[in-house]
Design a protein around this motif. Structure first.
Motif, mmCIF file in Angstrom:
data_model
loop_
_atom_site.group_PDB
_atom_site.id
_atom_site.type_symbol
_atom_site.label_atom_id
_atom_site.label_comp_id
_atom_site.label_asym_id
_atom_site.label_seq_id
_atom_site.Cartn_x
_atom_site.Cartn_y
_atom_site.Cartn_z
ATOM 1 N N ILE A 175 51.045 38.806 22.969
ATOM 2 C CA ILE A 175 50.712 40.240 23.006
ATOM 3 C C ILE A 175 49.228 40.432 23.287
ATOM 4 O O ILE A 175 48.836 41.245 24.143
ATOM 5 N N LEU A 176 48.363 39.678 22.579
ATOM 6 C CA LEU A 176 46.917 39.789 22.801
ATOM 7 C C LEU A 176 46.544 39.401 24.222
ATOM 8 O O LEU A 176 45.704 40.056 24.864
ATOM 9 N N LEU A 177 47.155 38.325 24.721
ATOM 10 C CA LEU A 177 46.859 37.860 26.079
ATOM 11 C C LEU A 177 47.282 38.904 27.104
ATOM 12 O O LEU A 177 46.554 39.187 28.065
ATOM 13 N N THR A 178 48.451 39.490 26.909
ATOM 14 C CA THR A 178 48.944 40.517 27.831
ATOM 15 C C THR A 178 48.019 41.731 27.839
ATOM 16 O O THR A 178 47.656 42.249 28.909
ATOM 17 N N LEU A 179 47.623 42.184 26.652
ATOM 18 C CA LEU A 179 46.728 43.342 26.560
ATOM 19 C C LEU A 179 45.370 43.041 27.184
ATOM 20 O O LEU A 179 44.779 43.897 27.867
ATOM 21 N N ALA A 180 44.867 41.816 26.963
ATOM 22 C CA ALA A 180 43.580 41.436 27.536
ATOM 23 C C ALA A 180 43.647 41.428 29.059
ATOM 24 O O ALA A 180 42.706 41.870 29.738
ATOM 25 N N MET A 181 44.748 40.926 29.601
ATOM 26 C CA MET A 181 44.911 40.905 31.054
ATOM 27 C C MET A 181 44.954 42.321 31.624
ATOM 28 O O MET A 181 44.300 42.621 32.630
ATOM 29 N N LEU A 182 45.714 43.191 30.979
ATOM 30 C CA LEU A 182 45.828 44.569 31.471
ATOM 31 C C LEU A 182 44.504 45.312 31.321
ATOM 32 O O LEU A 182 44.119 46.120 32.181
ATOM 33 N N PHE A 183 43.785 45.035 30.223
ATOM 34 C CA PHE A 183 42.470 45.647 30.016
ATOM 35 C C PHE A 183 41.482 45.197 31.096
ATOM 36 O O PHE A 183 40.642 45.979 31.563
ATOM 37 N N GLY A 184 41.586 43.934 31.485
ATOM 38 C CA GLY A 184 40.648 43.390 32.459
ATOM 39 C C GLY A 184 40.993 43.712 33.903
ATOM 40 O O GLY A 184 40.196 43.435 34.806
ATOM 41 N N ALA A 185 42.162 44.291 34.144
ATOM 42 C CA ALA A 185 42.565 44.614 35.521
ATOM 43 C C ALA A 185 41.688 45.723 36.086
ATOM 44 O O ALA A 185 41.452 46.742 35.427
ATOM 45 N N SER A 186 41.198 45.537 37.311
ATOM 46 C CA SER A 186 40.357 46.555 37.936
ATOM 47 C C SER A 186 41.153 47.811 38.246
ATOM 48 O O SER A 186 40.644 48.929 38.178
ATOM 49 N N HIS A 187 42.412 47.640 38.616
ATOM 50 C CA HIS A 187 43.334 48.753 38.798
ATOM 51 C C HIS A 187 44.754 48.213 38.714
ATOM 52 O O HIS A 187 44.994 47.025 38.942
ATOM 53 N N ILE A 188 45.692 49.072 38.359
ATOM 54 C CA ILE A 188 47.086 48.665 38.191
ATOM 55 C C ILE A 188 47.866 49.007 39.448
ATOM 56 O O ILE A 188 48.062 50.183 39.779
ATOM 57 N N ASP A 189 48.297 47.978 40.143
ATOM 58 C CA ASP A 189 49.092 48.152 41.361
ATOM 59 C C ASP A 189 50.468 47.526 41.130
ATOM 60 O O ASP A 189 50.657 46.318 41.306
ATOM 61 N N LEU A 190 51.423 48.346 40.728
ATOM 62 C CA LEU A 190 52.754 47.838 40.381
ATOM 63 C C LEU A 190 53.500 47.265 41.577
ATOM 64 O O LEU A 190 54.438 46.478 41.403
ATOM 65 N N SER A 191 53.109 47.639 42.790
ATOM 66 C CA SER A 191 53.792 47.121 43.979
ATOM 67 C C SER A 191 53.628 45.603 44.102
ATOM 68 O O SER A 191 54.440 44.933 44.744
ATOM 69 N N ARG A 192 52.570 45.055 43.482
ATOM 70 C CA ARG A 192 52.366 43.604 43.514
ATOM 71 C C ARG A 192 53.547 42.843 42.911
ATOM 72 O O ARG A 192 53.838 41.717 43.298
#
Length: 493
Positions: A175-192
């Motif tokens: 959970i912490l790793l997932t949140l850290a990754m999403l926090f660190g994302a420059s922008h969320i592109d779900l199409s990826r």
């Protein structure tokens, strides 16, 4: 069932779940084999492949859970195959299962080493390990495996506590790793997450050879979820140490698959969304997750905690693997299946653990890393041999159900039993195919060699001397006096 209660029955429902959940360990295969999914077809083969692979794992798990509910013994798969398909089928199942379990421990401990030098020595302490090679890996794997053997040697009580802790640790760190990754994302592109990009060959760090066939690449990518979501037969192997096994073993097995599938999917999606440039990240090959973690724009202390949590979770994953595998070795030896079985089947009266089986497991898992130093080959071998062993009792049950198999446990599939079994068998053939394609073709010698060796040994020796598990009232009754003596021996200590 015709066996003495030699092992200590201390595991509750959560502990039985935790041992499978710990071996699946999405922080192990979900991280160390991520490149297998991403370096084939990008987000599509990673995410859609994860979903397809986990659905197949659940189908296999459902079929296994039904059999486990009827026959809750430490032998698990091999015992089921013997009852439903005969001595020879059970004997062959045992060898495939044992080799697959050995590959689990070997591959995860190689992963522990790689993560330790990459995340802790490199990122926390700044130690340059770029010149380290196979010798350092071997020394580290020996130390790691021996320590896991010691934990298992000195009792299921300590091991159970560590495995229970591992279950919580995996959830918290994921959970912490997932949140850290999403926090660190420059922008969320779900199409990826559903975009296909051919990363085979050099664009994917040469994780898999180049191919222009997207369907073939999708099949290769299935090794990512199938390697990760495996080892859930541990719930069955610890049946004789589990309270109310007929109910708790099926629940433990299925819950481990479901929760791993859900958390693993979200975590894999977070990895892809956090990449600054998916094309450049794919070129990192096996270092894709290490580089992604190093670049995370989060507090250094939190990052170090994540590093340590990931490494510890991987260590405990292999620890649970030693627990599961040693119980399988013990059970197979108890029925005379291994050379030197009288020694391997012994149980420590003091610790109530199968000590010789534990150390045989440790030695064999170390040996597996000597022949296959490549992590990818170990991972593919783990998935292939284990799923073969999973489908063998399912195949036997498919033909025996309603005929020789009339005794069932509280967990039943009903009308879905045979259709799910057929899907499981077809999927098993697909896994054999993808598990022997380049770059995993080193497994061809394992697979062909094992088939030839099994045929020679069975028809030459084992068919005459291997009694198999006690099946039927007469065989069970014949063991009554021996069982009484065994239980008295462990009870007096």
């Amino acid at each position: 069932m015709g066996y003495a209660q030699e092992l200590s029955r201390r595991m509750g429902g959560f502990s039985n779940f935790a041992v499978s959940f710990s071996i699946i360990c999405i922080l192990a295969g979900g991280i160390t084999s991520f490149q297998v999914g991403f370096s084939t077809g990008g987000g599509f083969t990673t995410i859609i492949g994860w979903i397809v692979g986990c659905i197949f794992a659940l189908i296999v798990g459902l079929s296994m859970a039904q059999i486990a509910s009827a026959y809750p013994t430490a032998g698990g798969l091999y015992h089921w195959s013997s009852i439903l398909g005969g001595r020879g089928w059970g004997w062959a199942t045992a060898w495939f299962n044992m080799l697959g379990l050995i590959f689990v421990i070997a591959s995860v401990n190689v992963g522990v080493y790689n993560l330790f030098i990459g995340l802790i020595l490199g990122n926390i302490f700044g130690i340059d390990t770029s010149h380290w090679g196979f010798a350092q890996q071997t020394i580290a794997v020996v130390i790691i495996t021996l320590s896991q053997g010691l934990f298992n040697h000195f009792g299921i009580k300590t091991t159970t506590k560590l495995i229970d802790f591992s279950g919580y640790l995996i959830l918290v760190v994921a959970i912490l790793l997932t949140l850290a990754m999403l926090f660190g994302a420059s922008h969320i592109d779900l199409s990826r997450l559903v975009s296909f990009h051919n990363n085979s060959g050099a664009p994917g760090g040469n994780i898999v050879p180049h191919s222009a066939n997207p369907f073939y690449l999708f099949l290769l990518a299935l090794l990512y979820p199938l390697y990760t979501v495996t080892g859930f037969d541990a719930s069955a192997h610890t049946s004789e140490e589990t309270i109310d096994a007929r109910h708790n073993v099926p629940k433990g097995m299925l819950n481990a698959i479901i929760w791993s599938a859900v958390f693993g999917l979200v975590m894999a999606a977070a990895f892809i969304l956090a990449m600054p440039d998916p094309v450049k990240s794919a070129a990192d090959g096996g270092a894709v997750i290490l580089n992604l973690l190093a670049a995370l724009p989060v507090n250094p202390v939190l990052k170090d905690i994540l590093y340590i949590g990931i490494v510890v979770a991987n260590y405990l994953c292999a620890l649970a693997g030693v627990t599961s595998t040693s119980r399988m070795v013990y059970a197979f030896s108890r029925d005379g299946g291994l050379p030197g079985h009288k020694f391997w089947r012994q149980v420590s009266h003091k610790h109530r653990t199968p000590v010789p089986a534990i150390w045989l497991t440790a030695v064999l898992s170390i040996a597996a890393t000597l022949y296959s130093p490549a992590f990818a080959a170990l991972a593919a071998g783990c998935a292939m041999f284990l799923y073969i062993s999973y489908t063998m009792p399912i195949a036997a049950g498919l033909f025996a159900e309603g005929k020789t198999w009339t005794e069932f446990g509280p967990f039943r599939l009903g009308v879905f039993s045979k259709p799910l079994a057929v899907i499981g068998l077809i999927g098993g053939l697909v896994i054999i195919y993808i598990g022997t394609r380049p770059p995993n073709d080193i497994l061809d010698s394992y697979f062909i060699g094992l088939l030839v060796l099994l045929a020679i040994v069975w028809f030459g020796v084992a068919r005459k001397h291997f009694p198999g598990p006690p099946i039927g009232a007469a065989a069970v009754a014949a063991r009554a006096q021996e069982i009484a003596a065994e239980e008295k021996a462990v009870g007096e200590v």
